[in-house]
Design an enzyme around this catalytic site. Structure first.
Site, mmCIF file in Angstrom:
data_model
loop_
_atom_site.group_PDB
_atom_site.id
_atom_site.type_symbol
_atom_site.label_atom_id
_atom_site.label_comp_id
_atom_site.label_asym_id
_atom_site.label_seq_id
_atom_site.Cartn_x
_atom_site.Cartn_y
_atom_site.Cartn_z
ATOM 1 N N GLU A 124 5.442 -5.165 -7.539
ATOM 2 C CA GLU A 124 6.431 -4.765 -8.855
ATOM 3 C C GLU A 124 6.724 -5.679 -9.670
ATOM 4 O O GLU A 124 6.627 -5.619 -11.132
ATOM 5 C CB GLU A 124 7.715 -4.104 -8.131
ATOM 6 N N ASP A 251 -4.419 2.409 -5.048
ATOM 7 C CA ASP A 251 -4.908 2.816 -6.453
ATOM 8 C C ASP A 251 -5.327 1.471 -7.232
ATOM 9 O O ASP A 251 -6.519 1.173 -7.647
ATOM 10 C CB ASP A 251 -3.947 3.539 -7.191
ATOM 11 N N GLU A 348 4.522 15.450 -7.469
ATOM 12 C CA GLU A 348 4.223 14.201 -6.710
ATOM 13 C C GLU A 348 3.209 14.218 -5.687
ATOM 14 O O GLU A 348 2.525 13.420 -5.511
ATOM 15 C CB GLU A 348 5.736 13.645 -6.294
ATOM 16 N N GLU A 367 0.142 8.740 -14.851
ATOM 17 C CA GLU A 367 -1.264 8.592 -14.333
ATOM 18 C C GLU A 367 -2.079 9.473 -15.215
ATOM 19 O O GLU A 367 -3.418 8.842 -15.707
ATOM 20 C CB GLU A 367 -1.159 8.732 -13.085
ATOM 21 N N THR A 453 -2.603 -2.311 -15.359
ATOM 22 C CA THR A 453 -2.037 -1.161 -14.701
ATOM 23 C C THR A 453 -0.638 -0.606 -15.096
ATOM 24 O O THR A 453 -0.299 0.443 -14.787
ATOM 25 C CB THR A 453 -2.148 -1.338 -13.048
#
Ligand code: IFL
Length: 467
Positions: A124, A251, A348, A367, A453
């Site tokens: 993160e 992902d 979600e 997304e 990303t």
């Protein structure tokens, strides 16, 4: 995320426009009278307003609480690093909110300090803080931003000192102590674009090299049918799980294989992307009621283990298209767009076998807008602009709170139930995707660019000529 050079884009545009669009979509797209530039102005205005709330109530703090006007810290538990400010900077810049950008830059120069005795998630912190500082540096060229990105990467580096080269998940920013070897593909392989950029800009190869070693170590442990599972021990290299997914935990591993090729020209990354994608397309596609889905499957037997889809996976259609599977990417994005049509905002979790949400929250997720933006960069079809527009308008309707934009606790209720949380990625991701999708801004190179990303632009910002 990335775009192809012009020639390739033109080819793909033809393929998608001629073949894959359903007649209903084509008709709707040609009847669309949306004033896209006006919509872009509206996105900018929402950003300006939300920023003024953050400036007034949570300046320098990590994340504003948009309902109460309070704040919360992330990625440290008890200390703020100005995360929202760092994530927002290149979005402010690309929107031409120059006074706001200058204000944020001044804060980073005078207040930013990473020498904190506390633990952060390596993944993160890299995508958000290292990436955010690098994209702000790309925008304005201020050397202090590069120095700060490097300082943070240096603090994350100890996490990579494992026997396999795959990083531990957490590191203490002051002591360098690491913990948690039980990790996943995304947390192992989502570094190379930022860390490769850092090596290019500083001349120090260590950042690139640790990131490349980690991504390769993960690839080398794929199953005989070229699939990765969801949990692995970074110390021993042994798998701890069996579930293969394109959603959470996996992902951005696939995304960064492609991006390593697109941003850095790394042919190994392209080869690894092609192998993994072939495995996924061979074993993981499932068509129901005319819609394409990617269920979770066992990584060695390919047996379906769950039809529950993670919202995070809705980015994947954009990546597939970037990697050359344009029709498949478009089909998967349409499947998610149909869920958006039904609920307004994606839940979600969504089980395509029962057609029911399995988790009714939405953490202000970007997304689907990300996929729409990437598909549109490739073919310029108004279909994707419309998906992005619907995403934006639903957000304006349901997520706007007194002090900013907030996550949703239940997307099935009317009015939708709000929670009190604005994740910092909101400032870096969908607000940028919407704006780029609608505005045709001269500050962005639509033919040659790279977005990470986290939506951080590491290539493609165009500085206005000085007069
Ligand atoms: O941090 C964001 C980023 O897009 C990512 N995963 C999830 C976040 C947004 O939902 O890689």
């Amino acid at each position: 995320m990335t775009t192809f050079p012009l020639k390739r884009r033109t080819l793909l545009a033809g393929a998608i426009a001629l073949g894959a669009l359903p007649a209903r979509t084509l008709a709707a797209a040609s009847a669309d009278t949306t004033d896209w530039h006006a919509l872009g102005d509206d996105v900018r205005e929402q950003m300006r307003w939300a920023w003024s709330q953050y400036r007034e109530r949570a300046w320098g703090l990590d994340q504003i609480r948009p309902v109460s006007g309070g704040a919360e810290s992330f990625p440290l538990k008890t200390h703020h690093l100005g995360l929202t400010l760092i994530e927002a900077m290149d979005t402010l810049w690309v929107m031409g909110l120059d006074a706001e950008f200058a204000d944020a830059l001044e804060w980073t120069k005078t207040r930013l300090d990473f020498a904190i005795d506390g633990e952060v998630s390596v993944f993160e912190t890299s995508i958000r803080i290292v990436g955010g500082l690098l994209s702000a540096h790309h925008a304005c060229g201020d050397p202090s931003l590069l120095a700060q990105a490097r300082d943070m990467a240096d603090r994350l580096l100890p996490a990579f000192a494992t026997p396999t080269g795959m990083p531990h998940r957490f590191v203490n920013l002051k002591t360098g102590a690491t913990r948690d070897p039980a990790t996943n593909p995304a947390e192992v392989g989502t570094f190379l674009p930022e860390w490769g950029t850092l090596s290019r800009l500083t001349g120090d190869p260590r950042y690139h090299d640790v990131a490349k070693r980690a991504v390769t170590a993960m690839f080398d442990r794929r199953s005989k049918i070229d699939l990765l599972a969801d949990t692995i021990d970074a110390d021993t290299g042994r798998w701890l799980g069996r579930r293969a997914s394109v959603g959470s935990g996996a992902d951005s591993y696939y995304e960064y294989l492609w991006d390593g090729w697109q941003l850095l020209g790394d042919a190994d990354c392209k080869r690894m992307y092609d192998v993994c994608t072939r495995g996924i397309l061979a074993h993981q596609q499932d068509r129901r009621d005319g819609r394409l889905w990617f269920p979770d499957i066992d990584f060695e037997t390919a047996k379906i283990v769950s039809t529950d889809q993670d919202e995070l996976a809705s980015f994947y259609g954009g990546l597939l298209a970037q990697g050359g599977a344009a029709e498949t990417g478009a089909a998967y994005t349409r499947a998610w767009a149909s869920v958006q049509d039904r609920f307004g905002i994606l839940p979600e979790g969504y089980d395509y076998a029962t057609a029911q949400p399995t988790m009714v929250t939405n953490a202000l997720r970007p997304e689907l807008a990300d996929a729409a933006f990437n598909l549109w960069l490739l073919d310029r079809s108004p279909e994707w602009r419309a998906v992005g527009r619907d995403h934006f308008l639903a957000m304006k309707r349901w997520n706007r709170a007194r002090y900013g934009y907030t996550a949703i606790a239940d997307v099935t209720q009317r009015p939708m139930l709000q929670s009190d949380h604005c994740p910092a990625y909101w400032w870096s991701e969908q607000m940028k995707y919407y704006y780029l999708l609608f505005s045709d801004t001269p500050r962005f190179n639509y033919a040659d660019n790279y977005l990470s990303t986290e939506g951080n632009v590491l290539r493609g910002l165009i500085r206005p000529a000085r007069h």
